[in-house]
Design a protein around this motif. Structure first.
Motif, PDB file in Angstrom:
ATOM      1  N   ASP A   1      -8.972   1.855  -3.707  1.00 27.23           N
ATOM      2  CA  ASP A   1      -8.287   3.059  -2.770  1.00 27.23           C
ATOM      3  C   ASP A   1      -6.897   3.282  -3.216  1.00 27.23           C
ATOM      4  O   ASP A   1      -5.931   2.277  -2.804  1.00 27.23           O
TER       5      ASP A   1
ATOM      6  N   GLU B   1      -4.755   5.657  -2.407  1.00 26.22           N
ATOM      7  CA  GLU B   1      -3.746   6.018  -1.198  1.00 26.22           C
ATOM      8  C   GLU B   1      -3.268   4.824  -0.470  1.00 26.22           C
ATOM      9  O   GLU B   1      -2.170   4.850   0.073  1.00 26.22           O
ATOM     10  N   ASN B   2      -4.280   3.936  -0.206  1.00 25.46           N
ATOM     11  CA  ASN B   2      -3.868   2.606   0.581  1.00 25.46           C
ATOM     12  C   ASN B   2      -3.403   1.483  -0.383  1.00 25.46           C
ATOM     13  O   ASN B   2      -2.914   0.449   0.238  1.00 25.46           O
ATOM     14  N   GLU B   3      -3.489   1.767  -1.675  1.00 20.02           N
ATOM     15  CA  GLU B   3      -2.911   0.694  -2.641  1.00 20.02           C
ATOM     16  C   GLU B   3      -3.737  -0.647  -2.296  1.00 20.02           C
ATOM     17  O   GLU B   3      -3.240  -1.652  -2.458  1.00 20.02           O
TER      18      GLU B   3
ATOM     19  N   THR C   1     -10.898  -7.152   0.969  1.00 24.12           N
ATOM     20  CA  THR C   1      -9.862  -6.201   0.467  1.00 24.12           C
ATOM     21  C   THR C   1      -8.850  -6.801   0.425  1.00 24.12           C
ATOM     22  O   THR C   1      -8.057  -7.676   0.869  1.00 24.12           O
TER      23      THR C   1
ATOM     24  N   SER D   1      -4.648  -5.983  -1.519  1.00 25.15           N
ATOM     25  CA  SER D   1      -3.567  -5.319  -1.455  1.00 25.15           C
ATOM     26  C   SER D   1      -3.177  -5.417  -3.100  1.00 25.15           C
ATOM     27  O   SER D   1      -3.308  -6.264  -3.704  1.00 25.15           O
TER      28      SER D   1
END
Length: 376
Positions: A214, A216-218, A245, A247
């Motif tokens: 993702d 956009e959300n890094e 998930t 980051s």
């Protein structure tokens, strides 16, 4: 519920009412052949308690060898293919040949412990392998108890060999940076970068897809893995909590952007024969990178970078160790690594915690006493 004497045989027997079956038919438990009235009464009380607690198991000649195929079949619904193969190998090679002929209801804790001793002395298995076999036998008996094939689990209280924890080998920050600097020009650099920034397992990195990132959300999501032999991609992680998930640092995302442009160029160049699996780490033909090829490259780069030789899995340990040393909350580290419980994280990396606690004490002391002195 009464004990009676069999005049013809000169022995004692008892009959216990055990409710009704699924058809509403009256059920009775009949046992005979006791030499004394006291012996018959003792067994009758035991059976009566089992009936009351719904733990009574009807005597059967079912052996461990009879049960294991059924158990393995049920485990195939939950276990990954590789794990199931390991289980099946231990069952066929070690468990069934030594315990298979014994009836489930007659196997004792002492018998299980002797089995472990034989595995160590006769088969020459390591304590860690015996521990793995112990987990299999214990799980199988838990299932047998649930299915009323056995009254209790004799494995639960069995003593197992002590496994000496291997000293963990990890890189420090300088060594990790040195390796990444040398690896930067290699096509597989993104794989090593992900390993040293996210703590992902090898199978997770090689199974990662572009749609799992993702931008956009890094962040990226761990949803797919590649099998040990590199032949099968499966949307199934090691455990439920392994699906997670993570980051991503902006510099990692930048590297992935560049890598994606390379992959797209390769795909366009040979589009008719390109196998698009949407993999982040792939060959020039879009196919999965074989784990053995990744490892071959890994060890070549280690030599070139002149850093201590470690396993690929030790990159995961390196990430966890550096994070904990950096005073990142163990619960956060646990979530990044995909451990099911923070206690697992704390247990594996217990060697790091004393220095972490020491640094925390110093920082807190400085904060507290500096504030106190400034207010005087």
């Amino acid at each position: 519920m009464k004990v009676k004497r069999d005049e013809k045989r000169g022995t004692w027997y008892f009959v216990i009412e055990a409710g009704k079956d699924e058809k509403g038919k009256r059920k009775q438990i009949f046992k005979r052949g006791f030499k004394t009235e006291t012996e018959a009464k003792r067994e009758m009380r035991k059976v009566a308690n089992q009936v009351d607690e719904n733990t009574y198991v009807k005597p059967t000649k079912r052996t461990l060898a009879d049960f294991f195929p059924e158990w393995l079949q049920s485990k195939s619904l939950k276990l990954r293919k590789h794990t199931l193969e390991v289980y099946t190998g231990h069952v066929n090679k070690h468990i069934v040949p030594r315990l298979g002929q014994f009836e489930l209801i007659k196997i004792t804790t002492a018998q299980i412990e002797k089995f472990y001793i034989d595995l160590a002395k006769e088969a020459g298995l390591s304590a860690r392998t015996i521990q793995d076999i112990h987990k299999i036998v214990k799980s199988a008996f838990e299932a047998a108890v649930k299915r009323k094939y056995a009254a209790s689990n004799p494995v639960k209280d069995a003593e197992t060999p002590k496994v000496d924890r291997k000293e963990m080998t990890v890189w420090d920050v300088q060594e990790a940076s040195k390796f990444l600097k040398v690896a930067k020009e290699h096509r597989l650099y993104p794989a090593f970068l992900l390993a040293l920034t996210t703590g992902m397992r090898q199978s997770e990195i090689l199974g990662l897809r572009w749609k799992d990132i993702d931008l956009e959300n890094e962040a990226l999501s761990v949803r797919q893995t590649l099998s040990h032999d590199g032949k099968e991609l499966t949307v199934q992680t090691k455990t439920r909590t392994s699906t997670r998930t993570i980051s991503l640092d902006g510099r990692v995302l930048e590297t992935l952007h560049k890598h994606k442009r390379i992959v797209m160029k390769e795909m366009l160049a040979i589009r008719p024969i390109y196998q698009n699996n949407d993999l982040v780490i792939c060959t020039g033909f879009g196919t999965p990178v074989l784990p053995r090829n990744l490892l071959r490259t890994f060890y070549t780069l280690i030599k070139k970078a002149d850093v201590p030789k470690i396993r690929f899995h030790d990159l995961r340990h390196t990430v966890a160790t550096l994070m904990l040393q950096g005073e990142i909350n163990p619960k956060v580290v646990k979530e990044i690594l995909g451990h099911s419980d923070v206690r697992i994280t704390l247990d594996i990396y217990s060697h790091v915690l004393p220095s972490v606690h020491k640094e925390t004490a110093k920082k807190y002391g400085n904060m507290l006493f500096n504030q106190a002195s400034s207010s005087q």
